[in-house]
Design a protein around this motif. Structure first.
Motif, PDB file in Angstrom:
ATOM      1  N   ALA A  17       0.868  -1.175   0.000  1.00  0.00           N
ATOM      2  CA  ALA A  17       0.000   0.000   0.000  1.00  0.00           C
ATOM      3  C   ALA A  17       0.902   1.221   0.000  1.00  0.00           C
ATOM      4  N   PHE A  18       0.526   2.218  -0.755  1.00  0.00           N
ATOM      5  CA  PHE A  18       1.313   3.441  -0.860  1.00  0.00           C
ATOM      6  C   PHE A  18       0.335   4.594  -0.819  1.00  0.00           C
ATOM      7  N   PHE A  19       0.464   5.462   0.165  1.00  0.00           N
ATOM      8  CA  PHE A  19      -0.533   6.530   0.282  1.00  0.00           C
ATOM      9  C   PHE A  19       0.089   7.783   0.883  1.00  0.00           C
ATOM     10  N   PRO A  20      -0.514   8.944   0.565  1.00  0.00           N
ATOM     11  CA  PRO A  20       0.003  10.215   1.085  1.00  0.00           C
ATOM     12  C   PRO A  20      -0.411  10.438   2.529  1.00  0.00           C
ATOM     13  N   LEU A  21       0.419  11.161   3.244  1.00  0.00           N
ATOM     14  CA  LEU A  21       0.075  11.630   4.577  1.00  0.00           C
ATOM     15  C   LEU A  21      -0.655  12.967   4.447  1.00  0.00           C
ATOM     16  N   PRO A  22      -1.509  13.307   5.402  1.00  0.00           N
ATOM     17  CA  PRO A  22      -2.191  14.607   5.319  1.00  0.00           C
ATOM     18  C   PRO A  22      -1.177  15.750   5.430  1.00  0.00           C
ATOM     19  N   MET A  23      -1.446  16.784   4.692  1.00  0.00           N
ATOM     20  CA  MET A  23      -0.580  17.962   4.731  1.00  0.00           C
ATOM     21  C   MET A  23      -0.890  18.775   5.982  1.00  0.00           C
ATOM     22  N   PRO A  24       0.135  19.402   6.593  1.00  0.00           N
ATOM     23  CA  PRO A  24      -0.113  20.257   7.760  1.00  0.00           C
ATOM     24  C   PRO A  24      -1.007  21.435   7.385  1.00  0.00           C
ATOM     25  N   LYS A  25      -1.768  21.905   8.353  1.00  0.00           N
ATOM     26  CA  LYS A  25      -2.654  23.063   8.160  1.00  0.00           C
ATOM     27  C   LYS A  25      -2.092  24.237   8.951  1.00  0.00           C
ATOM     28  N   GLU A  26      -2.613  25.402   8.692  1.00  0.00           N
ATOM     29  CA  GLU A  26      -2.190  26.583   9.438  1.00  0.00           C
ATOM     30  C   GLU A  26      -2.386  26.389  10.937  1.00  0.00           C
ATOM     31  N   SER A  27      -3.413  25.636  11.321  1.00  0.00           N
ATOM     32  CA  SER A  27      -3.709  25.432  12.736  1.00  0.00           C
ATOM     33  C   SER A  27      -2.855  24.318  13.363  1.00  0.00           C
ATOM     34  N   SER A  28      -1.994  23.670  12.570  1.00  0.00           N
ATOM     35  CA  SER A  28      -1.138  22.604  13.097  1.00  0.00           C
ATOM     36  C   SER A  28      -0.117  23.169  14.072  1.00  0.00           C
ATOM     37  N   THR A  29       0.417  22.300  14.908  1.00  0.00           N
ATOM     38  CA  THR A  29       1.451  22.714  15.853  1.00  0.00           C
ATOM     39  C   THR A  29       2.699  23.151  15.080  1.00  0.00           C
ATOM     40  N   PRO A  30       3.557  23.958  15.691  1.00  0.00           N
ATOM     41  CA  PRO A  30       4.793  24.384  14.996  1.00  0.00           C
ATOM     42  C   PRO A  30       5.614  23.207  14.482  1.00  0.00           C
ATOM     43  N   LEU A  31       5.677  22.109  15.241  1.00  0.00           N
ATOM     44  CA  LEU A  31       6.429  20.937  14.793  1.00  0.00           C
ATOM     45  C   LEU A  31       5.862  20.401  13.483  1.00  0.00           C
ATOM     46  N   MET A  32       4.544  20.371  13.368  1.00  0.00           N
ATOM     47  CA  MET A  32       3.907  19.833  12.161  1.00  0.00           C
ATOM     48  C   MET A  32       4.044  20.767  10.961  1.00  0.00           C
ATOM     49  N   ARG A  33       4.350  22.030  11.184  1.00  0.00           N
ATOM     50  CA  ARG A  33       4.484  22.979  10.073  1.00  0.00           C
ATOM     51  C   ARG A  33       5.920  23.053   9.562  1.00  0.00           C
ATOM     52  N   LYS A  34       6.834  22.251  10.155  1.00  0.00           N
ATOM     53  CA  LYS A  34       8.230  22.251   9.706  1.00  0.00           C
ATOM     54  C   LYS A  34       8.331  21.768   8.270  1.00  0.00           C
ATOM     55  N   LYS A  35       9.343  22.227   7.597  1.00  0.00           N
ATOM     56  CA  LYS A  35       9.609  21.760   6.233  1.00  0.00           C
ATOM     57  C   LYS A  35      10.252  20.373   6.282  1.00  0.00           C
ATOM     58  N   ASN A  36      10.222  19.676   5.182  1.00  0.00           N
ATOM     59  CA  ASN A  36      10.853  18.364   5.022  1.00  0.00           C
ATOM     60  C   ASN A  36      10.220  17.281   5.884  1.00  0.00           C
ATOM     61  N   LEU A  37       8.937  17.392   6.154  1.00  0.00           N
ATOM     62  CA  LEU A  37       8.229  16.320   6.836  1.00  0.00           C
ATOM     63  C   LEU A  37       7.967  15.189   5.850  1.00  0.00           C
ATOM     64  N   PRO A  38       7.822  13.971   6.321  1.00  0.00           N
ATOM     65  CA  PRO A  38       7.466  12.874   5.416  1.00  0.00           C
ATOM     66  C   PRO A  38       6.149  13.176   4.700  1.00  0.00           C
ATOM     67  N   THR A  39       6.036  12.702   3.474  1.00  0.00           N
ATOM     68  CA  THR A  39       4.828  12.958   2.686  1.00  0.00           C
ATOM     69  C   THR A  39       4.018  11.700   2.410  1.00  0.00           C
ATOM     70  N   HIS A  40       4.641  10.502   2.493  1.00  0.00           N
ATOM     71  CA  HIS A  40       3.968   9.272   2.110  1.00  0.00           C
ATOM     72  C   HIS A  40       4.340   8.103   3.026  1.00  0.00           C
ATOM     73  N   VAL A  41       3.501   7.081   2.978  1.00  0.00           N
ATOM     74  CA  VAL A  41       3.736   5.829   3.703  1.00  0.00           C
ATOM     75  C   VAL A  41       3.697   4.684   2.699  1.00  0.00           C
ATOM     76  N   TYR A  42       4.641   3.765   2.815  1.00  0.00           N
ATOM     77  CA  TYR A  42       4.656   2.522   2.033  1.00  0.00           C
ATOM     78  C   TYR A  42       4.535   1.378   3.030  1.00  0.00           C
ATOM     79  N   LYS A  43       3.491   0.563   2.894  1.00  0.00           N
ATOM     80  CA  LYS A  43       3.244  -0.535   3.826  1.00  0.00           C
ATOM     81  C   LYS A  43       3.237  -1.850   3.062  1.00  0.00           C
ATOM     82  N   VAL A  44       3.855  -2.873   3.623  1.00  0.00           N
ATOM     83  CA  VAL A  44       3.823  -4.216   3.051  1.00  0.00           C
ATOM     84  C   VAL A  44       3.546  -5.217   4.169  1.00  0.00           C
ATOM     85  N   SER A  45       3.132  -6.397   3.778  1.00  0.00           N
ATOM     86  CA  SER A  45       2.874  -7.468   4.743  1.00  0.00           C
ATOM     87  C   SER A  45       3.675  -8.687   4.342  1.00  0.00           C
TER      88      SER A  45
END
Length: 107
Positions: free
Chosen positions: A60-88
């Motif tokens: 499975a390969f899917f995007p993570l939600p993008m930070p919003k203006e109301s997100s905490t300062p940590l979540m608004r940092k640049k270079n956050l992960p954008t996607h998840v790859y999951k396997v079983s």
């Protein structure tokens, strides 16, 4: 396998849900980490093996939600992960997740 199906063969299985790139191209990956693309759902092409994508079942390969203006300062940092790859698989004793940054390359 129908003769008109260019991808699914004895060695290709378990495709992810497809996602659409900003260019309009649709992409998906399969159990062995190869990524495929199509623009019309009739003609498919191999984009290539994705570095770091392990070979395993049920990818499975899917995007993570993008930070919003109301997100905490940590979540608004640049270079956050954008996607998840999951396997079983048995070699993982269940599911394995990789979190990282996916950048589309235009074909």
């Amino acid at each position: 396998k129908p003769g008109f199906n260019p991808i699914i063969s004895a060695g290709q299985r378990d495709p992810t849900t497809a996602w659409q790139e900003s260019s309009g191209e649709w992409r998906f990956t399969n159990f062995d980490g190869n990524m495929f693309g199509t623009v019309n759902w009739k003609d498919f092409y191999l984009i290539g093996k994705q570095p770091g994508f392990v070979q395993a079942e049920c990818p499975a390969f899917f995007p993570l939600p993008m930070p919003k203006e109301s997100s905490t300062p940590l979540m608004r940092k640049k270079n956050l992960p954008t996607h998840v790859y999951k396997v079983s698989g048995r070699k993982f004793y269940g599911d394995s997740y990789q979190v990282g940054t996916y950048t589309s390359t235009v074909r």
